[in-house]
Enzyme design. Sequence first.
Site, short mmCIF file in Angstrom:
data_model
loop_
_atom_site.label_atom_id
_atom_site.label_comp_id
_atom_site.label_asym_id
_atom_site.label_seq_id
_atom_site.Cartn_x
_atom_site.Cartn_y
_atom_site.Cartn_z
CG ASN A 271 1.62 7.15 -2.56
OD1 ASN A 271 1.31 7.23 -1.38
ND2 ASN A 271 2.72 6.54 -2.98
CE LYS B 280 1.26 2.77 4.02
NZ LYS B 280 0.61 4.09 4.02
CD GLU C 73 2.99 3.44 0.87
OE1 GLU C 73 2.48 4.54 0.51
OE2 GLU C 73 3.46 3.24 2.00
NE ARG D 52 10.47 6.97 9.80
CZ ARG D 52 9.88 7.82 10.64
NH1 ARG D 52 8.57 7.86 10.72
NH2 ARG D 52 10.61 8.62 11.42
CG ASP E 117 5.93 5.46 -2.68
OD1 ASP E 117 6.09 6.42 -3.47
OD2 ASP E 117 5.40 5.58 -1.56
NE ARG F 285 9.93 9.15 -1.90
CZ ARG F 285 8.71 8.65 -1.79
NH1 ARG F 285 7.73 9.37 -1.26
NH2 ARG F 285 8.46 7.42 -2.20
CE LYS G 291 4.06 -0.53 3.78
NZ LYS G 291 4.82 0.11 2.68
NE ARG H 44 5.47 8.81 -4.74
CZ ARG H 44 4.85 9.51 -3.79
NH1 ARG H 44 4.47 10.75 -4.02
NH2 ARG H 44 4.60 8.95 -2.62
#
Length: 318
Positions: A285, A127, A283, A235, A275, A227, A162, A212
């Site tokens: 990752n 994050k 984000e 979400r 993301d 997604r 979050k 992604r």
Amino acid sequence: MILLFVADPLETFKTYKDTTFSMMREAARRGHVLWACHPADLVWVSGGRVTARGARRIALTGDEHDWFRTEETADLGLAAGTDAIIMRKDPPFDSEFFYATHLLSQAEREGARVFNKPAALRDHPEKLAILEFPEYISPTLVTRSPEAIKAFHAEHRDIILKPLDGMGGMGIFRVGPDALNLGSIIETLNKGGAETVMVQRYVPEIVKGDKRVLVIGGEVVPWCLARIPQGSEIRGNLAAGGKGVAQPISARDREIAEGVAARLAPRGLLLMGLDVIGDCLTEINVTSPTGFQEISRQSGIDVAQLFVDALERELARR
């Protein structure tokens, strides 16, 4: 080459979608030797070197369910016994993950090669890594203060809250202009000021998907995985029921990914999963980015092949 995958228990893998499995399959296809262990298996004792106790040398069977067999179990020295270590432990980024990266850093000092680099994993939690790139993100707040969260909501009216250690969409809340349940949500996430919360302005383009975007060896994969939230969900995470649709990356996706890659890849991040919602980075990752199989099936690009190519190039530079 001898590859050690530090990952969750093999028995938990869902091979039809697991990215680590796709890496293993491509590496095995090239004749590389596969070993696997869990972070809890990493051991160091003074006078010795970091070892994976009870590591398993595995062979892939091609069976969907019993997908591997154990060929050998041994205490495997990370520096002397491997050519590369692939750290693929899923989040959360908790204390035990943190300690594992320190053991892997010690293995590096002893001569091991680890991907992603342990220090880079520590320095770029999923994050918070976006804070280095304010030019790409939506308005964002990181705080323990309930008052600061309420003020942020009053300014932006529609927000996402979050936890910093969640994965798969866990613990994500949306609060609209009516501020319904904002106090209760803050109490749940903030735990009376004990835990830090990330708050971001809601990006309505989420209805088109949380994309992604993969970066491998500093190069942007030209297809991403959108997604898309289903039903009443906000979400898009696949773990939360989102639908994964592969699509070519946009010009903005590429701009963001290339900007991030130029700065972070040289720090030892062989693989990143960005993301992106709409035009905003949400984000970065780096612990165990996923999406390889979904993108490969729908685009025709073999993402695992790109990854093992990049890994082999890095090892050849030694």
